[in-house]
Design a protein around this motif. Structure first.
Motif, PDB file in Angstrom:
ATOM      1  N   PRO B 170     -14.729 -52.328  15.969  1.00 25.37           N
ATOM      2  CA  PRO B 170     -14.384 -53.407  16.899  1.00 25.37           C
ATOM      3  C   PRO B 170     -15.375 -53.516  18.069  1.00 25.37           C
ATOM      4  CG  PRO B 170     -12.561 -51.837  16.660  1.00 25.37           C
ATOM      5  CD  PRO B 170     -13.669 -51.338  15.825  1.00 25.37           C
ATOM      6  N   GLU B 172     -14.802 -54.340  20.971  1.00 27.99           N
ATOM      7  CA  GLU B 172     -14.255 -53.832  22.230  1.00 27.99           C
ATOM      8  C   GLU B 172     -14.674 -52.393  22.494  1.00 27.99           C
ATOM      9  OE1 GLU B 172     -12.564 -55.623  20.163  1.00 27.99           O
ATOM     10  OE2 GLU B 172     -11.443 -57.173  21.227  1.00 27.99           O
ATOM     11  N   LEU B 173     -14.910 -51.629  21.439  1.00 22.94           N
ATOM     12  CA  LEU B 173     -15.332 -50.243  21.658  1.00 22.94           C
ATOM     13  C   LEU B 173     -16.678 -50.216  22.358  1.00 22.94           C
ATOM     14  CD1 LEU B 173     -14.459 -48.003  18.618  1.00 22.94           C
ATOM     15  CD2 LEU B 173     -13.402 -48.164  20.853  1.00 22.94           C
ATOM     16  N   GLU B 175     -17.825 -52.586  24.175  1.00 24.69           N
ATOM     17  CA  GLU B 175     -17.646 -53.119  25.523  1.00 24.69           C
ATOM     18  C   GLU B 175     -17.034 -52.071  26.439  1.00 24.69           C
ATOM     19  OE1 GLU B 175     -15.479 -56.662  24.637  1.00 24.69           O
ATOM     20  OE2 GLU B 175     -17.310 -57.698  24.010  1.00 24.69           O
ATOM     21  N   ALA B 176     -16.036 -51.370  25.919  1.00 22.24           N
ATOM     22  CA  ALA B 176     -15.418 -50.317  26.723  1.00 22.24           C
ATOM     23  C   ALA B 176     -16.462 -49.271  27.087  1.00 22.24           C
ATOM     24  CB  ALA B 176     -14.268 -49.675  25.961  1.00 22.24           C
ATOM     25  N   ALA B 177     -17.312 -48.941  26.138  1.00 25.67           N
ATOM     26  CA  ALA B 177     -18.340 -47.933  26.407  1.00 25.67           C
ATOM     27  C   ALA B 177     -19.341 -48.442  27.432  1.00 25.67           C
ATOM     28  CB  ALA B 177     -19.052 -47.554  25.121  1.00 25.67           C
ATOM     29  N   ARG B 178     -19.660 -49.724  27.345  1.00 29.48           N
ATOM     30  CA  ARG B 178     -20.599 -50.273  28.339  1.00 29.48           C
ATOM     31  C   ARG B 178     -19.991 -50.180  29.734  1.00 29.48           C
ATOM     32  NH1 ARG B 178     -22.400 -56.125  26.665  1.00 29.48           N
ATOM     33  NH2 ARG B 178     -23.627 -56.001  28.563  1.00 29.48           N
ATOM     34  N   ASP B 180     -17.873 -48.065  30.626  1.00 28.61           N
ATOM     35  CA  ASP B 180     -17.809 -46.652  30.968  1.00 28.61           C
ATOM     36  C   ASP B 180     -19.191 -46.089  31.277  1.00 28.61           C
ATOM     37  OD1 ASP B 180     -15.199 -45.941  31.122  1.00 28.61           O
ATOM     38  OD2 ASP B 180     -14.980 -45.354  29.031  1.00 28.61           O
ATOM     39  N   ALA B 182     -21.950 -46.068  29.377  1.00 25.23           N
ATOM     40  CA  ALA B 182     -22.739 -45.479  28.298  1.00 25.23           C
ATOM     41  C   ALA B 182     -23.838 -46.452  27.901  1.00 25.23           C
ATOM     42  CB  ALA B 182     -21.845 -45.198  27.093  1.00 25.23           C
ATOM     43  N   ARG B 186     -26.330 -43.209  24.386  1.00 25.89           N
ATOM     44  CA  ARG B 186     -25.038 -42.531  24.539  1.00 25.89           C
ATOM     45  C   ARG B 186     -23.998 -43.134  23.611  1.00 25.89           C
ATOM     46  NH1 ARG B 186     -25.666 -38.387  27.286  1.00 25.89           N
ATOM     47  NH2 ARG B 186     -24.596 -37.686  25.416  1.00 25.89           N
ATOM     48  N   PHE B 187     -23.958 -44.442  23.552  1.00 26.36           N
ATOM     49  CA  PHE B 187     -22.977 -45.100  22.689  1.00 26.36           C
ATOM     50  C   PHE B 187     -23.176 -44.655  21.247  1.00 26.36           C
ATOM     51  CE2 PHE B 187     -21.959 -48.747  19.872  1.00 26.36           C
ATOM     52  CZ  PHE B 187     -20.589 -48.731  20.035  1.00 26.36           C
ATOM     53  N   ASP B 190     -22.319 -40.685  21.146  1.00 21.54           N
ATOM     54  CA  ASP B 190     -20.952 -40.288  21.506  1.00 21.54           C
ATOM     55  C   ASP B 190     -19.893 -41.021  20.707  1.00 21.54           C
ATOM     56  OD1 ASP B 190     -21.972 -38.619  23.340  1.00 21.54           O
ATOM     57  OD2 ASP B 190     -21.568 -39.868  25.087  1.00 21.54           O
ATOM     58  N   ILE B 191     -20.191 -42.209  20.274  1.00 22.35           N
ATOM     59  CA  ILE B 191     -19.136 -43.012  19.673  1.00 22.35           C
ATOM     60  C   ILE B 191     -19.425 -43.393  18.231  1.00 22.35           C
ATOM     61  CG2 ILE B 191     -17.855 -45.180  19.889  1.00 22.35           C
ATOM     62  CD1 ILE B 191     -18.098 -44.654  22.929  1.00 22.35           C
ATOM     63  N   PRO B 194     -19.826 -40.121  15.699  1.00 21.94           N
ATOM     64  CA  PRO B 194     -18.559 -39.479  15.309  1.00 21.94           C
ATOM     65  C   PRO B 194     -17.669 -40.392  14.461  1.00 21.94           C
ATOM     66  CG  PRO B 194     -18.902 -39.293  17.679  1.00 21.94           C
ATOM     67  CD  PRO B 194     -20.034 -40.103  17.159  1.00 21.94           C
ATOM     68  N   LEU B 195     -17.722 -41.692  14.722  1.00 21.66           N
ATOM     69  CA  LEU B 195     -16.893 -42.594  13.927  1.00 21.66           C
ATOM     70  C   LEU B 195     -17.421 -42.730  12.505  1.00 21.66           C
ATOM     71  CD1 LEU B 195     -16.088 -45.542  16.357  1.00 21.66           C
ATOM     72  CD2 LEU B 195     -14.594 -43.720  15.584  1.00 21.66           C
TER      73      LEU B 195
END
Ligand SMILES: Nc1ncnc2c1ncn2[C@@H]1O[C@H](COP(=O)(O)OP(=O)(O)OP(=O)(O)O)[C@@H](O)[C@H]1O
Ligand SMILES: [Mg+2]
Lengths: 356, 284
Positions: B170, B172-173, B175-178, B180, B182, B186-187, B190-191, B194-195
């Motif tokens: 999604p 939004e992930l 966007e949320a990371a931005r 935050d 990242a 980093r995105f 970190d995200i 792992p996904l």
């Protein structure tokens, strides 16, 4: 705490679609502003422009008097809560909340105390080590809120944060959000299409339609004095009744259909075609006395605390809704007599839809 | 679904027969590799194990002469391992990063570039093997691990699968990371990584097996026995079975074959665990 100022903000998407047509807005320190409007009117777009997730095509957006058009989202010092929560699925709830702080280089102990404080406020202490997938919808929503509040941002942005929750939880969370926002005093912009949320949460309400702000004001102002037909119909539930009418020659009445005559105290010219707006809750039942309006019952809906009655006003097939307290049994065809005080009557120009 | 006893019986019978059919050759190769060469030569293929397991496997693993060259099977296994791992890890890393660029960065040529990459899916290695050889040769990388691995690690398949996966993450992930704080790196670390664990495991398995089984490419790239992979070794041993008027060395050839299958099987077993675990966790 911060102010947010929009100055003729516009958004044209890459495909040429103009989603926002120039909006002016000034949000005060600590104010809770709600953007409400039908689907596709540009609420999310506007919110995302403030967040920096969408570029600003024209005009300016400032946070604390500093123009942020070119500032990256992370540097705007805002936090956003998404409709689908957007939690990082592989991280524990603790890490979900801590992630933003880590990226900003806070110390471990500082992060820990902030996250634990947020968890305490949101009653998430027992769930910190779990993954978001192991929480209920309401708890996930709280984690998302926690992620926003740990950073103590200048502005909170919410995009329909409650629309994935069931009705009861929505009410609880609504109160919680309001409570939290007042306690923290953080300037907030909240998008919803639920008008109950809009009315209850807002210090200031912005009703949007087709990329423009139709009306900006306090919820009560907007309820009492809707500036346009659209706003009048959108705010209030059940929706306001709209009746085609004509101002009488002596300007003391407006005539609706062929039998209903309503007293007026507006200053309008005689013979003008108008749309009469009356909220369902503003009719009064006159019992057996003769009232100025009589209409027959077409259908009744009992909600327990109140009853909705659909009346035939002799204007074609359209129903006029009446809302009365308590439960009532009216057989179909019963003729009711109603009264309405002139100051509860809204008049709109038939052509422009503007309030008269 | 209701199933009669008969139905269950026939279903199982068919499945068991199928499994036996697949396993029999492996079993025969394995048990035949545990006899002496004279015994196999006289009595043909065997169905039950003999007593020379340690002798034969020991010779294959540690004695270069058993593999008809100047390298032991152990060294060839090591070479294959390097090739398989380098190939798989390289492909996973390169294709993840390529897909990341294609999906998350809006640069002008992203779409045409993707289709260029995608269309190379249609070109098998054999088509470009000669030019690739030229390039490796002129870089002086013949007979090196680098030369063996590097030209193969771009992967259209991997890029395609990662692209499809990233597109299902999604927005939004991101966007949320931005929000935050990242940045792009980093995105990714970190995200996105792992996904993608499940995806990585799947592609790693496939690519490892493909790399392990490469034959033509290592054959061309290596003239030095020291870099022979086990697949080349097998070929070489089978080629020389009837040379020199000796009794053919069937048991050792079989032993080599069996050994060549063990590492891919292990990789599949280990990573499949991870793969299934990843699937189960994201499902919840
Ligand atoms: N990336 C995009 N490119 C082009 N048009 C877009 C894009 N995103 C949104 N739009 C269009 O912009 C308009 C406003 O969209 P927006 O998402 O802001 O609506 P909304 O008010 O939030 O609606 P909802 O209540 O359904 O969430 C819509 O007509 C939509 O189709
Ligand atoms: Mg929206």
């Amino acid at each position: 705490m911060a102010t947010v100022t929009l100055n003729q903000a516009e958004k044209t998407y890459a495909n040429g679609y103009k989603a926002i047509h120039g909006i002016d807005l000034e949000i005060q320190h600590g104010e809770f502003t709600v953007l409400v409007g039908p689907s596709g009117c540009g609420k999310s777009t506007l919110l995302r422009m403030i967040a920096g997730l969408e570029s600003i095509s024209d005009g300016e957006i400032s946070i604390d008097d500093k123009v942020v058009n070119k500032v990256a989202p992370a540097d705007r010092d805002i936090a956003m809560v998404f409709q689908n929560y957007a939690l990082y699925p592989h991280m524990s709830n603790y890490n979900n909340m801590a992630y933003g702080l880590r990226n900003r280089g806070h110390s471990k102990s500082e992060i820990d105390s902030k996250v634990r404080e947020a968890a305490r406020i949101l009653q998430l202490e027992d769930h910190l080590e779990r993954k978001p997938s192991q929480l209920s919808g309401g708890q996930r929503q709280r984690v998302a809120m926690g992620r926003a509040i740990v950073r103590q941002p200048k502005v909170f942005l919410f995009d329909e944060p409650l629309s994935n929750l069931d009705a009861k939880l929505r009410v609880d969370m609504r109160l919680e959000i309001k409570n939290l926002q007042q306690r923290l005093g953080i300037t907030s912009v909240y998008v919803t299409h639920d008008q109950v949320e809009a009315m209850t949460l807002a210090d200031r309400l912005i009703v949007m339609k087709g990329g423009i702000a139709e009306q900006i004001g306090s919820p009560i102002d907007i309820y009492e004095k809707p500036e346009t037909l659209f706003v009048a119909g959108f705010i209030g539930s059940p929706a306001m009744n709209f009746l085609p009418g004509k101002v009488s020659d002596d300007r003391t009445h407006v005539v609706v259909g062929d039998k209903v005559k309503l007293d007026l105290d507006h200053d309008v010219e005689a013979g003008r075609n108008v749309t009469v707006g009356i909220r369902p809750e503003h009719f009064r039942l006159c019992g057996d006395d003769a009232g100025p309006v009589s209409a027959s019952v077409r259908m009744v809906e009992s909600l327990g605390a109140e009853t909705l009655v659909y009346l035939d006003f002799g204007i074609g097939n359209e129903n006029v809704t009446l809302r009365v307290q308590g439960t009532h049994q009216f057989a179909k065809g019963t003729v009711l007599t109603l009264s309405i005080t002139p100051d509860m009557i809204h008049l709109f120009d038939s052509e422009t839809g503007k309030r008269i | 679904m209701y199933q009669s006893k008969w139905r269950i019986f026939t279903n199982h019978a068919i499945l068991i027969l199928g499994a036996l059919f697949m396993i029999m050759p492996v079993w025969i190769a394995f048990v035949s590799s545990t006899h002496t060469r004279e015994f196999v030569f006289q009595n043909g293929l065997q169905f039950w194990p003999g007593e020379h397991f340690f002798e034969n496997y020991g010779a294959i693993l540690f004695d270069p002469s058993a593999t008809k060259g100047r390298v032991t099977a152990l060294e060839m296994l090591f070479n294959s391992m390097v090739l398989g791992l380098g190939f798989a890890i390289g492909k996973v890393i390169i294709s993840m990063m390529a897909a990341y660029a294609i999906v998350y960065f809006r640069f002008k040529l992203a779409v045409p570039l993707f289709w260029v990459v995608f269309s190379t899916l249609l070109l098998p290695l054999e088509v470009r093997i000669v030019p690739s050889y030229e390039v490796v040769a002129s870089l002086g990388l013949l007979n090196t691990y680098t030369g063996l691995i590097l030209p193969l690690i771009a992967s259209a398949t991997g890029t395609f699968f990662f692209r499809q996966f990233y597109r299902s993450v999604p927005d939004e992930l991101l966007e949320a990371a931005r929000l935050d704080g990242a940045g792009p790196i980093r995105f990714f670390i970190d995200i996105l990584v792992p996904l993608s664990v499940t995806m990585i495991a799947a592609i790693f398995i496939i690519m490892f097996v493909v790399g392990w089984n490469q034959y033509l490419w290592p054959l061309l790239m290596t003239t030095d026995d020291q870099l022979y992979t086990i697949v080349i070794g097998i070929k070489q041993v089978y080629n020389s079975l009837y040379e020199g008027g000796q009794i053919p060395q069937f048991p050792k050839a079989f032993a080599l074959t069996i050994m060549a299958t063990i590492p891919p099987v292990l990789v599949v077993v280990v990573f499949q665990r991870m793969f299934v675990k990843g699937l189960v966790e994201t499902e919840k």
